[in-house]
Design an enzyme around this catalytic site. Structure first.
Site, mmCIF file in Angstrom:
data_model
loop_
_atom_site.group_PDB
_atom_site.id
_atom_site.type_symbol
_atom_site.label_atom_id
_atom_site.label_comp_id
_atom_site.label_asym_id
_atom_site.label_seq_id
_atom_site.Cartn_x
_atom_site.Cartn_y
_atom_site.Cartn_z
ATOM 1 N N CYS A 3 13.172 22.342 -8.074
ATOM 2 C CA CYS A 3 13.690 22.537 -6.780
ATOM 3 C C CYS A 3 12.889 22.100 -5.548
ATOM 4 O O CYS A 3 11.794 21.924 -5.722
ATOM 5 C CB CYS A 3 14.604 23.693 -6.780
ATOM 6 S SG CYS A 3 13.602 25.351 -6.409
ATOM 7 N N CYS A 6 9.710 24.308 -5.025
ATOM 8 C CA CYS A 6 8.422 23.859 -5.653
ATOM 9 C C CYS A 6 7.873 22.768 -4.847
ATOM 10 O O CYS A 6 6.562 22.965 -4.674
ATOM 11 C CB CYS A 6 8.689 23.246 -6.962
ATOM 12 S SG CYS A 6 9.774 24.281 -8.152
ATOM 13 N N CYS A 74 -24.480 -2.081 -22.750
ATOM 14 C CA CYS A 74 -23.235 -2.694 -22.029
ATOM 15 C C CYS A 74 -21.923 -1.587 -21.765
ATOM 16 O O CYS A 74 -21.350 -1.556 -20.791
ATOM 17 C CB CYS A 74 -22.811 -3.675 -22.947
ATOM 18 S SG CYS A 74 -23.858 -5.141 -23.032
ATOM 19 N N ASP A 486 11.459 -11.627 20.864
ATOM 20 C CA ASP A 486 10.375 -12.554 21.297
ATOM 21 C C ASP A 486 11.169 -13.984 21.154
ATOM 22 O O ASP A 486 11.932 -13.919 20.288
ATOM 23 C CB ASP A 486 9.063 -12.390 20.312
ATOM 24 C CG ASP A 486 8.132 -13.456 20.490
ATOM 25 O OD1 ASP A 486 7.844 -13.930 21.561
ATOM 26 O OD2 ASP A 486 7.961 -14.301 19.701
ATOM 27 N N ASP A 685 6.938 -11.913 16.017
ATOM 28 C CA ASP A 685 6.357 -12.424 14.808
ATOM 29 C C ASP A 685 4.999 -12.756 14.714
ATOM 30 O O ASP A 685 4.241 -12.966 13.829
ATOM 31 C CB ASP A 685 6.950 -13.710 14.336
ATOM 32 C CG ASP A 685 6.740 -14.903 15.219
ATOM 33 O OD1 ASP A 685 6.702 -14.740 16.518
ATOM 34 O OD2 ASP A 685 6.500 -16.151 14.762
ATOM 35 N N ASP A 689 2.477 -10.259 19.914
ATOM 36 C CA ASP A 689 3.537 -9.389 19.958
ATOM 37 C C ASP A 689 3.130 -7.902 19.678
ATOM 38 O O ASP A 689 3.987 -7.068 19.682
ATOM 39 C CB ASP A 689 4.746 -9.938 19.085
ATOM 40 C CG ASP A 689 5.298 -11.372 19.480
ATOM 41 O OD1 ASP A 689 5.542 -11.305 20.588
ATOM 42 O OD2 ASP A 689 5.563 -12.052 18.796
#
Length: 792
Positions: A3, A6, A74, A486, A685, A689
């Site tokens: 719940c 917790c 290796c 913009d 964009d 901006d």
């Protein structure tokens, strides 16, 4: 976790660790997001703290096939290399089998990172074939809970039969005498209580050990009271009086069974709430066809490297992000952007992994692989949004944190009042009322109210190509009162196009355009490229010029087909001794429309006018109208000159325009509106901006723009269509409405349920059923967000 209490306990425990900056535990997703200083604390320290609180940390396991190992050194080298990766917990490399088994924390590292690291060490690696993989942890959890519920139901059914037999209106049902034997009932109830119900006891012990309380405490106390009272009555009372005084074995068993059913349904519903992530992950291609050493070969997508040449045939998925080097096609990007119209791709264009190539064969160079791809970034953003907490959830967290101790107190008080005042010395009846209070007051519904709505809402938005970076942004977006746009790349396409061709007199149109194309062919200026592209669309061929000269700020001078050509401004023509007064009216009209007009002169005579403009996106006007209908102010901001800005604003019906604004000025403009009491959403964009996006109450980045804008924005629109702004604000409003509904019903349920149970109007088993289904109802209400229709 069982719940919200917790989740709160883990959150507080992690936050207290030295070196932890913040911790956020998401109950519905079963995930913790922790910001920490790796110099002072490690992932294993965080894991140990969670374990000390009585919970486990789920880790992922990857099995890899390795090639190129020749000796034990290796294997040792690979083990050491992988162990250095952040997020890797344990590595075991088997030289004889040529395999590696890696245990890691999901979110910190991915299989592709492991493969890449082994490649950097000079060896080959690939994941073992997917067919060998078993069900994921969500499916395992479902299977485990389903088995527990079915076993509990099987053992509880005989006890339910005895309970039904007590109802007078069902007295006609046959009830075997042996089922009424207390020892038989004990035999059925005991495994349900202590074997199937063991997780409740474990959870309760861990909670109490850490000086807190959760749902497990309520369940363990309530069912234990029923079980041990029945056991006490059975052992101390004469056989003839046992059923008269009441046995509650069926109550404890049925309570556990109903709670398990509720948890089972909750698990399935929570899985549906996080379907958005699963759907996004399913979009990923599994293999890629690459060219290496002149040979075409199919490899797992995890093995694709930056710089690889990848072939995509018609109808196939594009496996990773890249740039087209050969071929042309239309690509369906709807699964990521929400746009149904296929996008034409030519040499030099970017392609996105998980999109679908429709008809042409494409060869592209891989530029982003693994967790750097657009799809991986989208998944990461959605996961972070679903895992974050909206401010409204903090209220529910505080309530659920103190809720259980209060309920235990009310339950104890209920027992005392019934035992000493209302029904003196009737222990069983008083215990029954106290149990009902304890069981009905589980805070699960309260804990699930907000996160499941956030998951469902952000997931639905992701399906539309709208990415919220966090629950707080999902909550704040619906408070917006003003949208600032913009201009370049947001309201407009961001790239100039040839819009008008005016030919003087009775000159041959094809000849004039052929000469113009030849003259501009060698220019790198964006306006020249727009003219060349526009003439190509007219399907008019042109050759290279015999001579070419770019005149900065004015235009170009060239010679083609033995003719002298000038293309440029009035000033260029005047410097060359030409009179432009006869076309001045046409030039001014084009400029008032926001277009850049250029004059074409052939052999010192005016041959026509070419107009170039950054055109308005097809849907900008309707999208802005929709924002106005939502009661929002809409403004446009740009660094362009006022005449061009106002011309664009007129086309899309925007009254508030700020022109000739520098990048830092855009942020000041946003701040100015905020001081007037507006809640501002800034949409942009570009890099210029970014300051305004960061200053705004909500920064909305256009996904077709720069990475800087997307990093700065709170919301990313994967396509450039402005209609998604209104969609984002709408889904924010719907999500918040859904959260408030959930919180209201969760609080109302407990507020009404506790006094009803305390008054003795609810049987404990009925209280258990109500508690179990309250959580399910909250999740099901949240899932309604997944059916919200996107306005057209």
């Amino acid at each position: 976790m069982t719940c919200a209490a917790c989740a709160n306990r883990i959150e507080k425990g992690l936050s207290r660790l030295d070196g932890t900056e913040s911790a956020n535990v998401h109950f519905a997703l079963e995930e913790a997001s922790v910001t920490y200083d790796p110099e002072r604390i490690s992932l294993s320290d965080l894991e140990n703290k969670i374990k000390s609180l009585g919970y486990e940390v789920r880790k992922e396991k990857a099995e890899l096939e390795i090639s190129g190992m020749t000796c034990a050194a290796c294997a040792s080298r690979i083990e050491k290399g992988l162990n250095r990766l952040a997020g890797v917990d344990e590595v075991s490399v088997n030289l004889a089998l040529e395999t590696a088994s890696v245990t890691y924390y999901s979110g910190e590292v991915e299989v592709s990172d492991l493969v890449r690291k082994i490649g950097q060490l000079g060896y080959g690696a690939k994941p073992k074939s997917a067919e060998k993989a078993g069900p994921d942890h969500k499916q395992k959890e479902w299977n485990r809970k389903k088995l527990r519920f079915l076993l509990s139901l099987l053992l509880s059914l005989p006890l339910i039969w005895t309970m039904i037999g007590h109802f007078s209106f069902l007295s006609f049902l046959w009830l075997p005498e042996w089922l009424m034997n207390p020892w038989i009932q004990l035999a059925f109830a005991t495994p349900v209580q202590f074997a199937i119900g063991a997780p409740f006891y474990k959870g309760a012990w861990n909670a109490l050990r850490n000086k807190s309380a959760n749902m497990d405490v309520l369940v363990a106390l309530g069912t234990s009271a029923a079980y041990f009272y029945s056991l006490f009555a059975m052992l101390t009372l004469p056989a003839s009086m046992v059923h008269e005084r009441g046995l509650y074995f069926e109550t404890s068993a049925v309570l556990i069974t109903l709670i398990l059913l509720g948890k089972l349904l909750e698990t399935r519903a929570k899985g549906k709430a996080s379907d958005a992530i699963s759907k996004l992950m399913e979009l990923q291609a599994k293999t890629a066809l690459v060219i290496r050493d002149g040979q075409e070969m199919t490899i797992p997508v995890e093995e694709v490297k930056v710089g690889d040449l990848v072939i995509v045939k018609p109808g196939e998925q594009i496996p990773v992000d890249g740039e087209v080097v050969k071929g042309s096609s239309a690509v369906n990007e709807s699964m990521l952007t929400g746009e149904s119209v296929p996008v034409e791709k030519q040499v030099g264009d970017k392609v996105i992994g998980a999109t679908v190539n429709q008809h042409g064969r494409l060869v592209f160079k891989a530029t982003k692989v693994g967790k750097d791809t657009t799809l991986a970034r989208i998944i990461r953003v959605v996961q972070e949004a679903q895992g974050s907490k909206a401010p409204i959830q903090r209220i529910a967290d505080r309530i659920s944190g103190i809720f259980v101790p209060i309920v235990v107190g009310i339950s104890f008080l209920t027992f005392l009042i019934w035992y000493f005042l209302l029904e003196p010395h009737l222990f069983a009846e008083a215990l029954e009322k106290a149990m009902a209070v304890m069981v009905i007051a589980c805070p699960c519904a309260l804990g699930l109210a907000t996160p499941t709505s956030i998951m469902a809402g952000s997931g639905r938005a992701a399906e539309w190509g709208i990415l919220f970076k966090g629950g707080e942004h999902l909550e704040r977006a619906q408070q917006t009162t003003m949208v600032i746009l913009d201009k370049t790349g947001t309201v407009t396409h961001g790239t100039p196009e040839l819009t008008d061709i005016i030919i003087s007199g009775n000159r041959d149109r094809g000849m004039v355009l052929r000469l113009a194309g030849a003259a501009e062919k060698n220019s790198e200026h964006p306006l020249a490229q727009a003219i060349v592209e526009g003439i190509r669309k007219e399907k008019i061929p042109f050759d290279d010029p015999q001579s070419f000269e770019a005149i900065p700020g004015l235009g170009v001078k060239a010679e083609a087909d033995g003719r002298n050509i000038l293309i440029g401004t009035r000033r260029l023509m005047n410097q060359s001794g030409m009179d432009t007064t006869h076309i001045e009216k046409q030039l001014v009209q084009l400029e008032e429309e926001g277009k850049t007009a250029m004059i074409i002169a052939v052999d010192q005579e005016c041959a026509g006018i070419l107009a170039v403009a950054d055109t308005v996106k097809e849907t900008s006007r309707s999208a802005i109208e929709r924002l106005r209908q939502m009661g929002l102010k809409v403004a446009m901001i740009t660094g362009d000159n006022r005449r061009t800005a106002e011309a664009i604003a007129r086309q899309v019906s925007i009254d508030l325009v700020s022109a000739e604004v520098l990048p830092e000025g855009k942020a000041e403009e946003v701040h100015r509106w905020q001081q007037q009491g507006e809640k501002v959403a800034m949409v942009g964009d570009g890099i210029n901006d970014a300051p305004a996006l960061a200053t705004a109450d909500i920064g909305i980045a256009i996904g077709t723009g720069t990475d800087v804008a997307m990093e700065t924005g709170d919301i990313t629109l994967m396509s450039g269509d402005l209609k998604h702004i209104a969609d984002a604000l709408m889904i924010s409003g719907e999500t918040m409405k859904n959260i408030k509904q959930n919180l209201f019903w969760a609080l109302a349920y407990n507020s009404l349920g506790i006094p009803v149970a305390a008054m003795g109007l609810l049987e404990p088993w009925l209280a258990g059923a109500a508690m179990a289904f309250s959580s399910v109802s909250v999740v099901l209400n949240a899932l309604r967000l997944q059916r919200v229709k996107q306005p057209q």
